[in-house]
Design a protein around this motif. Structure first.
Motif, PDB file in Angstrom:
ATOM      1  N   MET A  53     -16.236  15.123 -11.458  1.00 15.45           N
ATOM      2  CA  MET A  53     -16.518  13.701 -11.280  1.00 15.45           C
ATOM      3  C   MET A  53     -16.028  13.193  -9.924  1.00 15.45           C
ATOM      4  O   MET A  53     -16.655  12.335  -9.299  1.00 15.45           O
ATOM      5  N   TYR A  54     -14.898  13.758  -9.456  1.00 12.66           N
ATOM      6  CA  TYR A  54     -14.407  13.359  -8.140  1.00 12.66           C
ATOM      7  C   TYR A  54     -15.339  13.875  -7.049  1.00 12.66           C
ATOM      8  O   TYR A  54     -15.673  13.152  -6.102  1.00 12.66           O
ATOM      9  N   SER A  55     -15.772  15.135  -7.163  1.00  9.48           N
ATOM     10  CA  SER A  55     -16.643  15.720  -6.147  1.00  9.48           C
ATOM     11  C   SER A  55     -17.988  15.009  -6.085  1.00  9.48           C
ATOM     12  O   SER A  55     -18.539  14.792  -5.001  1.00  9.48           O
ATOM     13  N   ALA A  56     -18.518  14.633  -7.262  1.00  5.64           N
ATOM     14  CA  ALA A  56     -19.849  14.035  -7.304  1.00  5.64           C
ATOM     15  C   ALA A  56     -19.841  12.541  -7.006  1.00  5.64           C
ATOM     16  O   ALA A  56     -20.713  12.027  -6.295  1.00  5.64           O
ATOM     17  N   PHE A  57     -18.836  11.836  -7.548  1.00  5.80           N
ATOM     18  CA  PHE A  57     -18.857  10.375  -7.472  1.00  5.80           C
ATOM     19  C   PHE A  57     -17.577   9.765  -6.890  1.00  5.80           C
ATOM     20  O   PHE A  57     -17.457   8.539  -6.842  1.00  5.80           O
ATOM     21  N   ARG A  58     -16.636  10.622  -6.466  1.00  3.71           N
ATOM     22  CA  ARG A  58     -15.333  10.161  -5.967  1.00  3.71           C
ATOM     23  C   ARG A  58     -14.613   9.314  -7.015  1.00  3.71           C
ATOM     24  O   ARG A  58     -13.828   8.424  -6.679  1.00  3.71           O
ATOM     25  N   MET A  59     -14.885   9.571  -8.272  1.00  2.00           N
ATOM     26  CA  MET A  59     -14.191   8.866  -9.348  1.00  2.00           C
ATOM     27  C   MET A  59     -12.750   9.373  -9.415  1.00  2.00           C
ATOM     28  O   MET A  59     -12.522  10.583  -9.466  1.00  2.00           O
ATOM     29  N   PRO A  60     -11.754   8.500  -9.410  1.00  2.00           N
ATOM     30  CA  PRO A  60     -10.356   8.942  -9.507  1.00  2.00           C
ATOM     31  C   PRO A  60     -10.156   9.815 -10.748  1.00  2.00           C
ATOM     32  O   PRO A  60     -10.728   9.554 -11.813  1.00  2.00           O
ATOM     33  N   THR A  61      -9.331  10.852 -10.601  1.00  2.00           N
ATOM     34  CA  THR A  61      -9.151  11.794 -11.703  1.00  2.00           C
ATOM     35  C   THR A  61      -8.561  11.125 -12.942  1.00  2.00           C
ATOM     36  O   THR A  61      -8.906  11.492 -14.070  1.00  2.00           O
ATOM     37  N   TRP A  62      -7.688  10.129 -12.741  1.00  2.00           N
ATOM     38  CA  TRP A  62      -7.101   9.466 -13.906  1.00  2.00           C
ATOM     39  C   TRP A  62      -8.158   8.699 -14.694  1.00  2.00           C
ATOM     40  O   TRP A  62      -8.089   8.590 -15.918  1.00  2.00           O
ATOM     41  N   MET A  63      -9.174   8.192 -13.978  1.00  2.00           N
ATOM     42  CA  MET A  63     -10.211   7.405 -14.639  1.00  2.00           C
ATOM     43  C   MET A  63     -11.120   8.303 -15.481  1.00  2.00           C
ATOM     44  O   MET A  63     -11.411   8.002 -16.648  1.00  2.00           O
ATOM     45  N   SER A  64     -11.564   9.424 -14.893  1.00  2.00           N
ATOM     46  CA  SER A  64     -12.407  10.350 -15.658  1.00  2.00           C
ATOM     47  C   SER A  64     -11.611  10.986 -16.783  1.00  2.00           C
ATOM     48  O   SER A  64     -12.151  11.251 -17.865  1.00  2.00           O
ATOM     49  N   GLY A  65     -10.305  11.226 -16.542  1.00  2.00           N
ATOM     50  CA  GLY A  65      -9.456  11.771 -17.597  1.00  2.00           C
ATOM     51  C   GLY A  65      -9.325  10.817 -18.767  1.00  2.00           C
ATOM     52  O   GLY A  65      -9.369  11.229 -19.935  1.00  2.00           O
ATOM     53  N   ALA A  66      -9.187   9.534 -18.477  1.00  2.00           N
ATOM     54  CA  ALA A  66      -9.086   8.535 -19.540  1.00  2.00           C
ATOM     55  C   ALA A  66     -10.393   8.437 -20.328  1.00  2.00           C
ATOM     56  O   ALA A  66     -10.392   8.309 -21.552  1.00  2.00           O
ATOM     57  N   LEU A  67     -11.519   8.519 -19.618  1.00  2.00           N
ATOM     58  CA  LEU A  67     -12.827   8.454 -20.273  1.00  2.00           C
ATOM     59  C   LEU A  67     -13.031   9.640 -21.207  1.00  2.00           C
ATOM     60  O   LEU A  67     -13.402   9.473 -22.377  1.00  2.00           O
ATOM     61  N   SER A  68     -12.804  10.852 -20.692  1.00  2.00           N
ATOM     62  CA  SER A  68     -13.038  12.038 -21.519  1.00  2.00           C
ATOM     63  C   SER A  68     -12.038  12.123 -22.663  1.00  2.00           C
ATOM     64  O   SER A  68     -12.381  12.568 -23.766  1.00  2.00           O
TER      65      SER A  68
END
Length: 565
Positions: free
Chosen positions: A184-199
């Motif tokens: 998610m960071y590589s594709a959309f620069r989404m912070p890792t904590w944000m994608s981690g919280a979502l998943s």
């Protein structure tokens, strides 16, 4: 603290997988040796029962009145949900990154022998399963160690159950979360904590459902997402059909003569490449690890050998098919040798380290003690760090430049602590306050999911732009489905140790670890996963050898009476 923990994990990982290095690492020898023994002992069951396994999965032999919670097909897809995952995307890329294309060959060997290993362990799991108070069934190595080998072996059964509960946090959870966050960071620069919280939130919504719900979900999701990934891979290979023969030649030749180095490191020894191939092969198909038997024990059947035959399909589907497609896409596109301009925050989570410039390193990408950057203060001028080279993904970052808000740091200092943690002091902010804004720009050798994503981006470019987003989508589904499957494995481990009362608390901890895995470094996450996988395999492999005569006898009876093979 994080650096100290990472160092400890790396040391233990070396002990489990790389010691001793002659004649070969003990864990590699154990997995290949047991797989080879079982292949011969069971009369090449991985070949002669292959077609029969397809017939069973198709539902030809399903009987709703038999003992169990889920069908043969659902047992297979539940086990595949924990194996078809990031190992097929990121794991293959890591094996090629560290060991060269030849590592894929040893993944094949591990899978071929692993088909017999998976057959043996899943046959035992169905033979020695138990019925719970609520009518559901539980099984796995902890049960066939205790019930099949005798109560004297119960401590080893407890050890396996404990390792399973812990391994679920690593190989089946944190590594999945990290790869998802990395994608998610590589594709959309989404912070890792944000994608981690979502998943983690999505994971929490699913794991409460239990094995029956998991079976229902995975039986629908796994075929769909596997089809998307396989069709995309085949499209790339169709367009690059002319490069496939040379890719196979490179893989096979490199398997016995490791490729020379990329990005400043000397390259792999044979044993280093072999170890990476076997490690990633095990992570991919879990043959010998003892995890899949926990899922197959829930299959609705009264004939254990039949479920073992179903299970031998897993390494074929997972490693010999899907991992091969990934490896061929990476090799035919040539991205495994590329360096890509990128930038990463200078934090511990980014796993950027430093060594003395122009210093020799040992083979296998291990920086010698003399080359490691010593604690101290190093001048920065026009973004360049004097006297130091930056390392990421165990490769030197070419043209490394420290930046703040995208601009080179004109003057300042890089401070390295005794724990290896790097901080930057500049005229823009006080020491330690600019870490979140400082990035290291340069040309990086890709590893893990970003490497596979780049291969798909280049490979699918003639058809449409944005091929890397297919990888992002698949990683999202693969990582979640794998974590879902492993939540069940971990639950069965704590259930064996502490009873049903421990399951609900374990689920909450499992979800929390999923989030933590998304924000720590790749090397630490995967090293922890490798340790836990290796420790799980030890008692399981002992049990397989101990009970092999029983498996062989039951197999002969089944194959004779059913006129199979």
């Amino acid at each position: 603290m994080i650096s100290a923990i990472s160092g400890f994990i790396e040391a233990v990982n070396y002990g489990v997988w790389s010691w001793p290095s002659y004649p070969m690492p003990w864990m590699v020898l154990s997995l290949l040796g047991v797989g080879l023994y079982l292949t011969f002992r069971m009369g090449f069951i991985n070949i002669r029962a292959f077609w029969h396994s397809i017939q069973i999965v198709s539902g030809k032999y399903d009987d709703p009145s038999e003992t169990g919670d889920i069908s043969h097909f659902q047992a297979l897809t539940t086990a595949l949900s924990a194996t078809v995952g990031v190992g097929n995307i990121a794991g293959v890329a890591m094996a090629i990154h560290y060991g060269g294309p030849g590592a894929l060959f040893w993944m094949w060997v591990t899978a071929f022998l692993g088909m017999s290993t998976k057959f043996a362990e899943c046959t035992l799991a169905t033979t020695f399963r138990v019925t719970n108070d609520d009518g559901s069934v539980s099984g796995g190595p902890m049960y066939y160690i205790e019930l099949g080998m005798g109560k004297a072996w119960r401590p080893m059964a407890f050890f396996f159950a404990a390792c399973t509960s812990i391994s679920a946090f690593g190989s089946g959870n944190a590594s999945q979360a990290h790869t998802l966050a990395d994608a998610m960071y590589s594709a959309f620069r989404m912070p890792t904590w944000m994608s981690g919280a979502l998943s983690a939130t999505l994971l929490a919504l699913v794991v409460i459902g239990g094995i029956k719900r998991i079976g229902q979900i995975t039986s629908r999701v796994i075929p769909a997402m596997t089809a998307i990934y396989v069709l995309s891979s085949l499209a790339i290979l169709f367009m690059r059909a002319g490069a496939i023969p040379s890719a196979f030649a490179t893989i096979v030749s490199s398997a016995f003569s490791p490729h020379a180095a990329i990005s400043g490191f000397v390259g792999s020894t044979f044993l280093y490449m072999l170890t990476w191939g076997v490690k990633r092969g095990l992570f991919s198909n879990e043959a010998g690890q003892g995890s899949a038997p926990i899922a197959h024990a829930a299959a609705r059947t009264d004939i254990p050998v039949r479920e073992g035959i179903v299970a031998l399909l897993e390494p074929f589907i997972d490693t010999l098919t899907i991992c091969t497609l990934t490896g061929l896409v990476i090799v035919t596109t040539g991205v495994w040798k590329d360096q890509v301009q990128d930038s990463y925050p200078l934090t511990e989570q980014s796993a950027i380290s430093f060594m003395r410039a122009n210093c020799d390193v040992q083979v296998d990408g291990i920086v010698t003690e003399d080359c490691v950057a010593k604690p101290g203060r190093y001048p920065i001028s026009n973004g360049r760090i004097e006297a130091l080279s930056a390392i990421k993904n165990d490769a030197i970052v070419t043209g490394a430049m420290l930046q703040v808000d995208g601009q080179p740091i004109q003057s300042g200092f890089l401070d390295i602590s005794s724990a290896g943690v790097a901080h930057v002091s500049t005229g823009l902010a006080r020491t330690g306050e600019v870490d979140g804004h400082v990035t290291l720009a340069g040309k990086y050798t890709l590893n893990g999911e970003p490497l596979t994503a780049r291969a798909f981006h280049i490979g699918l470019a003639p058809l449409f732009p944005g091929g890397e987003y297919i990888i992002t989508f698949c990683i999202f589904l693969f990582a979640l489905s794998t974590a879902i499957g492993w939540s069940y494995y971990g639950e069965r481990g704590v259930q064996y140790l502490f009873g049903d009362r421990a399951i609900i608390p374990y689920r909450f901890v499992f979800v929390a670890v999923h989030f933590i895995g998304s924000v720590i470094s790749l090397e630490t996450v995967w090293a922890f996963s490798d340790i836990s996988m290796g420790l799980m395999a030890v008692p399981n492999l002992i049990a397989l050898i101990w009970l092999s005569n029983r498996i062989a006898r039951d197999t002969k009876t089944y194959m004779t009476t059913r006129h199979v093979g």
